[in-house]
Scaffold this motif. Structure first.
Motif, PDB file in Angstrom:
ATOM      1  N   ILE A  36       0.875  -1.171   0.000  1.00 17.48           N
ATOM      2  CA  ILE A  36       0.000   0.000   0.000  1.00 17.48           C
ATOM      3  C   ILE A  36       0.911   1.218   0.000  1.00 17.48           C
ATOM      4  N   ALA A  37       0.910   1.954  -1.082  1.00 10.87           N
ATOM      5  CA  ALA A  37       1.773   3.128  -1.199  1.00 10.87           C
ATOM      6  C   ALA A  37       1.005   4.374  -0.808  1.00 10.87           C
ATOM      7  N   LYS A  38       1.544   5.118   0.125  1.00 15.15           N
ATOM      8  CA  LYS A  38       0.912   6.373   0.550  1.00 15.15           C
ATOM      9  C   LYS A  38       1.643   7.514  -0.148  1.00 15.15           C
ATOM     10  N   VAL A  39       0.921   8.245  -1.016  1.00 12.47           N
ATOM     11  CA  VAL A  39       1.569   9.266  -1.845  1.00 12.47           C
ATOM     12  C   VAL A  39       0.751  10.549  -1.847  1.00 12.47           C
ATOM     13  N   SER A  40       1.394  11.633  -2.241  1.00 11.00           N
ATOM     14  CA  SER A  40       0.690  12.910  -2.369  1.00 11.00           C
ATOM     15  C   SER A  40       1.011  13.587  -3.699  1.00 11.00           C
ATOM     16  N   ARG A  41       1.661  12.846  -4.601  1.00 16.08           N
ATOM     17  CA  ARG A  41       2.016  13.403  -5.899  1.00 16.08           C
ATOM     18  C   ARG A  41       1.754  12.370  -6.985  1.00 16.08           C
ATOM     19  N   VAL A  42       1.270  12.845  -8.122  1.00 17.72           N
ATOM     20  CA  VAL A  42       0.946  11.951  -9.231  1.00 17.72           C
ATOM     21  C   VAL A  42       2.196  11.241  -9.734  1.00 17.72           C
ATOM     22  N   GLU A  43       3.326  11.943  -9.779  1.00 21.08           N
ATOM     23  CA  GLU A  43       4.543  11.319 -10.302  1.00 21.08           C
ATOM     24  C   GLU A  43       5.040  10.175  -9.414  1.00 21.08           C
ATOM     25  N   VAL A  44       4.771  10.267  -8.123  1.00 20.64           N
ATOM     26  CA  VAL A  44       5.137   9.160  -7.238  1.00 20.64           C
ATOM     27  C   VAL A  44       4.142   8.017  -7.394  1.00 20.64           C
ATOM     28  N   ALA A  45       2.869   8.342  -7.516  1.00 22.87           N
ATOM     29  CA  ALA A  45       1.863   7.306  -7.759  1.00 22.87           C
ATOM     30  C   ALA A  45       2.187   6.541  -9.027  1.00 22.87           C
ATOM     31  N   ASP A  46       2.679   7.241 -10.033  1.00 22.17           N
ATOM     32  CA  ASP A  46       3.024   6.611 -11.305  1.00 22.17           C
ATOM     33  C   ASP A  46       4.053   5.496 -11.110  1.00 22.17           C
ATOM     34  N   LEU A  47       5.005   5.698 -10.197  1.00 23.78           N
ATOM     35  CA  LEU A  47       6.026   4.681  -9.933  1.00 23.78           C
ATOM     36  C   LEU A  47       5.407   3.398  -9.399  1.00 23.78           C
ATOM     37  N   PHE A  48       4.395   3.548  -8.550  1.00 19.42           N
ATOM     38  CA  PHE A  48       3.780   2.382  -7.924  1.00 19.42           C
ATOM     39  C   PHE A  48       2.695   1.754  -8.807  1.00 19.42           C
ATOM     40  N   LEU A  49       2.227   2.490  -9.796  1.00 15.93           N
ATOM     41  CA  LEU A  49       1.252   1.938 -10.727  1.00 15.93           C
ATOM     42  C   LEU A  49       1.917   1.065 -11.784  1.00 15.93           C
ATOM     43  N   ARG A  50       3.217   1.223 -11.949  1.00 12.07           N
ATOM     44  CA  ARG A  50       3.977   0.458 -12.939  1.00 12.07           C
ATOM     45  C   ARG A  50       4.724  -0.700 -12.279  1.00 12.07           C
ATOM     46  N   PRO A  51       5.167  -1.662 -13.085  1.00 10.81           N
ATOM     47  CA  PRO A  51       6.018  -2.725 -12.538  1.00 10.81           C
ATOM     48  C   PRO A  51       7.344  -2.153 -12.041  1.00 10.81           C
ATOM     49  N   ALA A  52       8.050  -2.932 -11.256  1.00 13.81           N
ATOM     50  CA  ALA A  52       9.341  -2.504 -10.723  1.00 13.81           C
ATOM     51  C   ALA A  52      10.323  -2.232 -11.860  1.00 13.81           C
ATOM     52  N   PRO A  53      11.194  -1.252 -11.700  1.00 13.44           N
ATOM     53  CA  PRO A  53      12.188  -0.951 -12.741  1.00 13.44           C
ATOM     54  C   PRO A  53      13.103  -2.149 -12.994  1.00 13.44           C
ATOM     55  N   VAL A  54      13.365  -2.417 -14.250  1.00 10.78           N
ATOM     56  CA  VAL A  54      14.220  -3.548 -14.625  1.00 10.78           C
ATOM     57  C   VAL A  54      15.610  -3.395 -14.008  1.00 10.78           C
ATOM     58  N   ARG A  55      16.093  -2.160 -13.946  1.00 10.56           N
ATOM     59  CA  ARG A  55      17.424  -1.922 -13.376  1.00 10.56           C
ATOM     60  C   ARG A  55      17.530  -2.438 -11.951  1.00 10.56           C
ATOM     61  N   LEU A  56      16.540  -2.113 -11.115  1.00 12.33           N
ATOM     62  CA  LEU A  56      16.578  -2.563  -9.725  1.00 12.33           C
ATOM     63  C   LEU A  56      16.415  -4.077  -9.626  1.00 12.33           C
ATOM     64  N   LEU A  57      15.566  -4.624 -10.465  1.00  7.93           N
ATOM     65  CA  LEU A  57      15.372  -6.079 -10.441  1.00  7.93           C
ATOM     66  C   LEU A  57      16.664  -6.802 -10.793  1.00  7.93           C
ATOM     67  N   ARG A  58      17.374  -6.323 -11.797  1.00  6.70           N
ATOM     68  CA  ARG A  58      18.635  -6.960 -12.188  1.00  6.70           C
ATOM     69  C   ARG A  58      19.669  -6.867 -11.081  1.00  6.70           C
ATOM     70  N   GLU A  59      19.709  -5.719 -10.409  1.00  3.63           N
ATOM     71  CA  GLU A  59      20.666  -5.562  -9.300  1.00  3.63           C
ATOM     72  C   GLU A  59      20.352  -6.535  -8.173  1.00  3.63           C
ATOM     73  N   LEU A  60      19.073  -6.706  -7.890  1.00  2.00           N
ATOM     74  CA  LEU A  60      18.679  -7.614  -6.817  1.00  2.00           C
ATOM     75  C   LEU A  60      18.981  -9.065  -7.184  1.00  2.00           C
ATOM     76  N   VAL A  61      18.757  -9.422  -8.432  1.00  3.89           N
ATOM     77  CA  VAL A  61      19.088 -10.788  -8.878  1.00  3.89           C
ATOM     78  C   VAL A  61      20.591 -11.014  -8.806  1.00  3.89           C
ATOM     79  N   ALA A  62      21.362 -10.041  -9.282  1.00  2.00           N
ATOM     80  CA  ALA A  62      22.821 -10.175  -9.281  1.00  2.00           C
ATOM     81  C   ALA A  62      23.369 -10.323  -7.866  1.00  2.00           C
ATOM     82  N   ALA A  63      22.701  -9.684  -6.913  1.00  2.00           N
ATOM     83  CA  ALA A  63      23.135  -9.765  -5.512  1.00  2.00           C
ATOM     84  C   ALA A  63      22.583 -10.995  -4.812  1.00  2.00           C
TER      85      ALA A  63
END
Length: 522
Positions: free
Chosen positions: A194-221
């Protein structure tokens, strides 16, 4: 209150109110024998001219049924996290056992204490739903990792992510680690966000899938699997997004009537191009201290509502009696903005109670001092002496040594930066005051009343006005689940009143107010 179910047509304000308070029964507005009145008797309605009607509306029907189903609760209502453990295990358990969702206030709590609290909740509540707060901590990333580690260790199924300005590896790790393929070939989401936000641009981040960059870093680690990363690319980061309007603590003080429709519209626009975005529910928080406000939020299209400030004066909240009494006397204009502890250097502010404490003015002076000077050694002698005697009540060198001991255990990286940058060192020393001030309020340290930092929004004053003259006026009578029940019951009642008024029915003015009533008196 005995429900009216007679063949007579109700015409007085008291009689009509009694009928509308029976939320499980339909109410017809009829004209019969030259008189206009209300009835819950279907036979009477069938033999009269029906002018308008409202269907049954139990509180459990307010909001989105998908929220209730997803979280396993009976009402689309949640108690948001209040930092420093103010949203205590006792508060979370009381809500869960009454069919509501609540988030443990992990922000600002030492990792070992968070771990113990989550272990207690998981052990006692079992399958009953609860959440843990994950606050964005850009200056202390180790804290985010520690909270997620504890959530994973205790199989916490829901995280309330707050104050995020961008996605971080930890919130992505939590989301991805809970994904699996179910028997039907769909994606099972064991970890809800549950994301608590007050800006549309932040809501946009949570409405989309996780960034591929972060996912790759987590897999690599080795922190998530390749399969979890693949699934995370197919689902939005959040199941629910809470529009955080003018609230206590971290807030941009957005008006709910603007923010909520903006987020709903943003969700609906994105749904055309992002798979799953349309299924993300948008809830409302901030300024919800009365049934009128809760009803208005649902009327605006909120899938669920979240309360915060009003729960801080509840019996189960981890605040001292003196602070709860200050909160119970607050008026809606008794709030102000003040520098935050966790994002002090960025100039981020939190909303606090102004009445009865000097904290806001003193914290603002610290921030202005931080902006004006390059380090502690650059402070004029008179200013330094004044700060040491009034705010810190000890030499700043002693405060720094306490910071060293604290961050050595909590986040040693903070000390590395401070040793190289005098301004960063000054920030840590000033954050000592900001960080401890809420603890003084929680513990009720009598010699520090003037320095109590009490996070509070205008909803608290609105609640007090509404509760005046009733059993809820006294803080010692405020049980958190009862507050939830009263707000939701009143919101359902007022929604039915609004439906009749929209249909052109002129109800007596006395019908337009719901007064808190103990459950046994309804």
């Amino acid at each position: 209150m005995t429900t009216m179910r007679t063949a007579a047509v109700a015409s007085t304000a008291e009689e009509i109110t009694a009928l509308l308070l029976d939320l499980d029964a339909p109410v017809w507005i009829v004209r019969t024998n030259g008189r206009v009145g209300a009835t819950t008797d279907e036979t009477v309605a069938a033999s009269a001219q029906v002018l308008a009607a409202v269907a049954p509306l139990p509180p459990e029907r307010l909001g989105d049924s998908a929220f209730r189903a997803a979280h396993g609760v009976r009402a689309a209502y949640a108690a948001g996290a209040m930092a420093n453990g103010i949203a205590s295990p006792a508060l979370v358990k009381a809500m869960a056992r009454n069919g509501y969702l609540a988030a443990y206030g992990a922000a600002g709590v030492a990792p070992a204490a968070v771990d113990a609290a989550l272990g207690e909740l998981a052990g006692e509540l079992g399958a009953q739903p609860f959440a843990c707060n994950l606050i964005h901590s850009p200056s202390e990333p180790a804290l985010e990792r520690a909270i997620i580690d504890a959530c994973l260790r205790h199989d916490v199924r829901c995280v309330e992510a707050s104050a995020f300005m961008d996605l971080t590896a930890e919130v992505v790790r939590y989301r991805a680690a809970g994904l699996a393929v179910d028997r039907q070939g769909g994606i099972e989401r064991r970890h809800r966000v549950i994301a608590k936000v007050s800006r549309v641009e932040v809501a946009d981040l949570f409405l989309r899938p996780a960034p591929v960059r972060l996912l790759r870093e987590l897999v690599a680690a080795g922190r998530i699997t390749q399969e979890q990363a693949r699934l995370a690319e197919q689902v939005p980061m959040a199941d629910d997004i809470t529009a955080e309007a003018d609230s206590g603590g971290h807030t941009d003080r957005r008006p709910l009537t603007v923010l909520l429709p903006e987020l709903i519209a943003a969700r609906d626009r994105l749904a055309a191009t992002v798979t799953g975005a349309g299924q993300v529910r948008i809830g409302a928080a901030g300024g919800l201290g009365t049934p009128d406000a809760v009803a208005a939020a649902f009327g605006l299209g909120a899938a669920y509502v979240v309360t915060g400030s009003v729960n801080q004066s509840a019996i189960e909240a981890a605040q001292c009696t003196a602070t709860k009494n200050l909160l119970a006397r607050a008026e809606f204009a008794d709030c102000t903005m003040s520098p935050s502890s966790d994002m002090f250097e960025l100039g981020v502010q939190v909303q606090v109670l102004r009445r009865g404490t000097l904290f806001a003015a003193r914290a603002q002076r610290l921030y202005e001092t931080y902006r004006a000077y390059d380090g502690l050694d650059a402070l004029p002698a008179t200013l330094r002496a004044e700060l040491e005697s009034t705010l810190f009540r000890r030499p700043l060198d002693e405060v720094w040594q306490e910071c060293v001991r604290y961050f050595t255990e909590r986040d040693p990286a903070q000390l590395t930066g401070a040793e190289q940058d005098p301004k960063a060192k000054m920030a840590l020393v000033f954050r000592w005051y900001l960080g401890l001030s809420s603890g003084w309020s929680i513990r009720g340290e009598a010699d520090r009343v003037a320095d109590y930092q009490i996070w509070c929004g205008p909803a608290m004053g609105a609640f007090n006005t509404w509760a005046a003259g009733t059993y809820l006026a006294a803080a010692e009578n405020r049980a958190v689940a009862d507050i939830a029940g009263q707000l939701m019951f009143g919101a359902a009642y007022l929604t039915r009143v609004a439906q009749l008024r929209t249909a052109g029915v002129r109800l007596p003015a006395a019908c337009a107010r719901y007064v808190p009533r103990p459950l046994e008196d309804r």
